[in-house]
Design a protein around this motif. Structure first.
Motif, PDB file in Angstrom:
ATOM      1  N   GLY A 232       0.824  -1.210   0.000  1.00 52.19           N
ATOM      2  CA  GLY A 232       0.000   0.000   0.000  1.00 52.19           C
ATOM      3  C   GLY A 232       0.856   1.257   0.000  1.00 52.19           C
ATOM      4  O   GLY A 232       0.563   2.212  -0.710  1.00 52.19           O
ATOM      5  N   ALA A 233       1.929   1.250   0.803  1.00 48.53           N
ATOM      6  CA  ALA A 233       2.793   2.434   0.903  1.00 48.53           C
ATOM      7  C   ALA A 233       3.384   2.774  -0.464  1.00 48.53           C
ATOM      8  O   ALA A 233       3.404   3.928  -0.875  1.00 48.53           O
ATOM      9  CB  ALA A 233       3.898   2.191   1.917  1.00 48.53           C
ATOM     10  N   TYR A 234       3.844   1.745  -1.169  1.00 43.53           N
ATOM     11  CA  TYR A 234       4.393   1.997  -2.506  1.00 43.53           C
ATOM     12  C   TYR A 234       3.289   2.457  -3.463  1.00 43.53           C
ATOM     13  O   TYR A 234       3.454   3.417  -4.203  1.00 43.53           O
ATOM     14  CB  TYR A 234       5.065   0.744  -3.053  1.00 43.53           C
ATOM     15  N   GLY A 235       2.165   1.750  -3.416  1.00 39.36           N
ATOM     16  CA  GLY A 235       1.067   2.063  -4.339  1.00 39.36           C
ATOM     17  C   GLY A 235       0.567   3.491  -4.175  1.00 39.36           C
ATOM     18  O   GLY A 235       0.363   4.202  -5.152  1.00 39.36           O
ATOM     19  N   GLN A 236       0.395   3.913  -2.893  1.00 37.39           N
ATOM     20  CA  GLN A 236      -0.145   5.259  -2.652  1.00 37.39           C
ATOM     21  C   GLN A 236       0.801   6.342  -3.147  1.00 37.39           C
ATOM     22  O   GLN A 236       0.396   7.471  -3.378  1.00 37.39           O
ATOM     23  CB  GLN A 236      -0.378   5.458  -1.149  1.00 37.39           C
TER      24      GLN A 236
END
Length: 701
Positions: A232-236
């Motif tokens: 999620g951290a990368y995606g956001q």
DNA sequence: GTAGGGTTAG
């Protein structure tokens, strides 16, 4: 009594039986059965005690669909009354459970009052309070409460941090987040993997990916939650490839993906096909959350029908999935469908939350719908939603859209916590409503209140400077941009170029443009239109080809700028070629603006026949601007006859718009036909427009 | 503890 017989009870069932039954309703997340059972207690003359009440409260908070129903709140009040009457509200843990219920219903004020009135408190009640305040979007308050808790001598536990840390997952609280992290280390709470997950997520949301990576690698026993957090951290943050790599690592380590993994991958857009494949293989594709994500995927691609079908396929409708649908309608200005969804929501016995409210408000754009906006404001006041800064934000934007800045300001001033985004909404609201001076005033207020304006604030303010041609202020903002390293942001660069262009400094605009390493499409567009505005058509066209060499595909706005450049330079052949190119090579459908540009191009070059033929061949109905461009050409080339013909057309298109009368009057004046001039002037007086209204602004230095 | 619906900008 039949019920007792049916399970083989000959004597009155004791409280213990009821408790175990209540427990099973908690497990199965069935508040309705729990409430029914609680009422049945009285039929058996069994008096509930503190434990009974706390179990009942726990059952109520176990189901989110129940919490979203209209009944939940009424029943919560009834339970509260009952607790007071029976005196069990003095037990700390009962009070805490009630507090939790109010928080989950979004009634923060009730919960807070309950907490204030508690005869005694423990660390669990503090946790419940902080957790509730945080989840209801009052992040700064959550931090204040945390400090207060420590001051009053209560020791935070790892659950306290897990409740508080998500509140720090926003840029404006990044500093506080680090402090909480430091506190956790000192208190020895940071070795807990749940705390580490929460902190990883927090750093991800603050765009501090390095810190997130360090923490993530520190987690010894990475659970599926840890992996999901990092994906999620990368995606956001737009690092889709990295998100995919983490997913691969996760599979290599034989960690089973769950639905959150799939949802995160879908929203990270990292090769959606393989994420979809994976979802099908693992059977997760039948899950409601996954379907909701798919609805969004379709909605963002404009495929509302598929979204609708997917929604209908859901066995259990949720507020989130319905909101996905609502926002896709709102985005497409389909308020009729939005209101049908709202009626559907009421039928399902649900109520709006802040996100759903904002989605609806977003669709309210047309003056005819303003009444709806007011009604939803009323709904927000009644349901307590207006305590949520998110919902207020939506209202501020809605009011500004209708130039109702006074109401936007009063909503703003009543907010206790003013997140940066709300300041930004109001700033851009002022600019949109043509009140740039107010926007600039807000800028200094926002700095005074301790906020650091971000790239969004700056881009809005810069466009405000264009509006009042306030070069000095724009320069000040430029300095701010350089000092805060915001020059790399797409929106900022574009807005700077625009500001310098419109304030008369094309040289500076050019310098800004050259300093940008990788200009995005919009930045190229604003440079091209800047050149064309200054009559530097060759520079504009060179820019246009350079842009394509960089591998960027021009859009409608690019072509507007390119066609304008051709018009200024009298490049008829060029304009014709670009117009063809736009349609054939880039599959762009020319808008009325493009057509008006072409008519202008032919007209200025004196090719009135070509202009007429162009209009005749247009695929869309020509509007005022298209005919107006031709009338303008008639003035330049003193074509009275054609001019009169067009003026009649324009009169029927929009008799109130006096612009064409001004042109006609000029045309007659050139031909020294003073009687006609007088006749046209008379018409102008009748229509109410004097044809000369306009203002000039000169900045005093 | 993780995500999904959402707001601000050229």
């Amino acid at each position: 009594m039949n019920w007792a017989c049916s399970i083989g009870l000959s004597t009155k069932p004791g409280l213990v039986y009821f408790h175990s039954l209540l427990n099973s309703h908690i497990q199965t997340k069935n508040p309705k059965q729990a409430l029914l059972l609680f009422r049945q207690l009285y039929e058996f003359n069994v008096k509930p005690n503190d434990l009974t009440s706390s179990l009942l409260l726990k059952a109520c908070t176990s189901s989110s669909s129940y919490l979203n129903s209209a009944n939940a709140e009424i029943e919560a009040n009834q339970i509260h009354t009952h607790l007071i009457k029976s005196g069990v509200d003095r037990f700390v843990y009962v009070g805490t459970a009630l507090l939790d219920l109010y928080m989950k219903l979004g009634r923060v004020r009730n919960a807070q009052k309950l907490f204030d009135d508690m005869p005694e408190r423990d660390d669990v009640s503090w946790n419940a309070l902080i957790c509730g305040v945080s989840r209801n979007g009052r992040h700064f308050e959550a931090l204040e409460l945390f400090v207060q808790m420590c001051r009053e001598g209560f020791r935070p536990r790892h659950t306290t941090l897990v409740s508080l840390v998500p509140s720090c997952g926003r840029h404006e609280l990044a500093f506080q987040g680090k402090s909480v992290h430091g506190f956790g280390i000192k208190a020895g709470l940071d070795s807990d993997s749940q705390v580490k997950n929460a902190l990883t997520s927090m750093y991800g949301k603050c765009a501090d990916l390095e810190a997130a990576e360090v923490l993530f690698e520190e987690i010894g026993d990475k659970s599926v939650v840890s992996w999901n957090t990092m994906i999620g951290a990368y995606g956001q943050n737009g690092f889709f490839d990295e998100a995919m790599l983490v997913f691969k690592r996760m599979r290599e380590e034989d960690v089973q993906a769950n639905l959150v993994t799939v949802v995160s991958l879908l929203s990270a857009n990292a090769d959606p096909e393989s994420a979809h494949c994976h979802a099908i293989k693992t059977g997760l594709v039948n899950n409601a959350s996954v379907i909701t994500s798919l609805i969004c995927e379709y909605a963002t691609r404009g495929n509302t029908e598929s979204g609708e079908l997917l929604y209908k396929s859901l066995p259990q409708k949720t507020l989130v999935s319905l909101t996905a649908l609502i926002s896709s309608y709102a985005e497409r200005d389909n308020m009729g469908q939005v209101m049908e969804c709202f009626a559907h929501l009421l039928q399902l016995d649900m109520k709006l939350d802040a996100v759903a409210m904002v989605s609806i408000l977003h669709g309210i754009k047309h003056p005819a719908d303003f009444g709806l906006g007011l009604a939803f404001h009323g709904y927000g006041l009644k349901t307590g939603l207006t305590a949520d800064s998110l919902a207020v934000n939506g209202l501020i934007s809605m009011y500004s859209r209708f130039d109702n800045i006074e109401d936007a300001f009063s909503l703003f001033s009543e907010m206790r916590e003013k997140p940066l985004i709300t300041w930004n909404s109001l700033v851009s609201g002022c600019v949109q409503a043509g009140r740039s001076s107010d926007a600039l005033e807000l800028f200094s207020q926002m700095k005074m209140s301790g906020h650091s304006p971000d790239s969004i604030s700056i881009s809005s303010l810069l466009s405000g400077c264009c509006q009042i041609e306030y070069l000095k202020f724009g320069e000040g903002l430029h300095t701010y941009v350089l000092r805060n390293n915001l020059e790399g942001e797409d929106f900022v660069g574009t807005a700077l170029i625009d500001m310098y262009t419109k304030c008369g400094r094309i040289d500076r605009a050019e310098r800004v443009f050259k300093s940008i390493k990788e200009p995005c499409l919009a930045t190229w567009n604003s440079m091209i239109s800047g050149y064309s505005l200054y009559g530097l058509e060759h520079k504009a066209l060179v820019c246009f080809s350079e842009m394509q060499e960089q591998g960027l595909k021009p859009d409608k706005i690019t072509f507007l700028a390119v066609l304008a450049a051709c018009t200024h330079g009298g490049l008829v052949h060029g304009g014709r070629t670009y117009f063809q190119m736009m349609k054939e090579r880039f599959n762009l459908i020319p808008s009325l603006q493009h057509c008006a540009c072409m008519v202008n191009l032919y007209g200025r070059a004196g090719l009135l026949d070509d202009a007429l033929m162009f209009i005749r061949d247009m695929e869309i109905e020509p509007d005022f601007a298209v005919w107006g461009a031709l009338l303008n050409a008639c003035c330049i080339h003193q074509e009275v006859k054609l001019g009169e013909y067009i003026a009649k057309k324009l009169f029927f298109l929009d008799s109130k718009n006096a612009g064409f009368l001004v042109l006609m009057s000029n045309l007659y004046a050139i031909k020294r036909r003073w009687e006609d001039v007088a006749r046209v002037r008379e018409m102008m007086r009748e229509t109410g427009g004097d044809g000369c209204s306009g203002i000039s602004v000169i900045e005093m230095t």
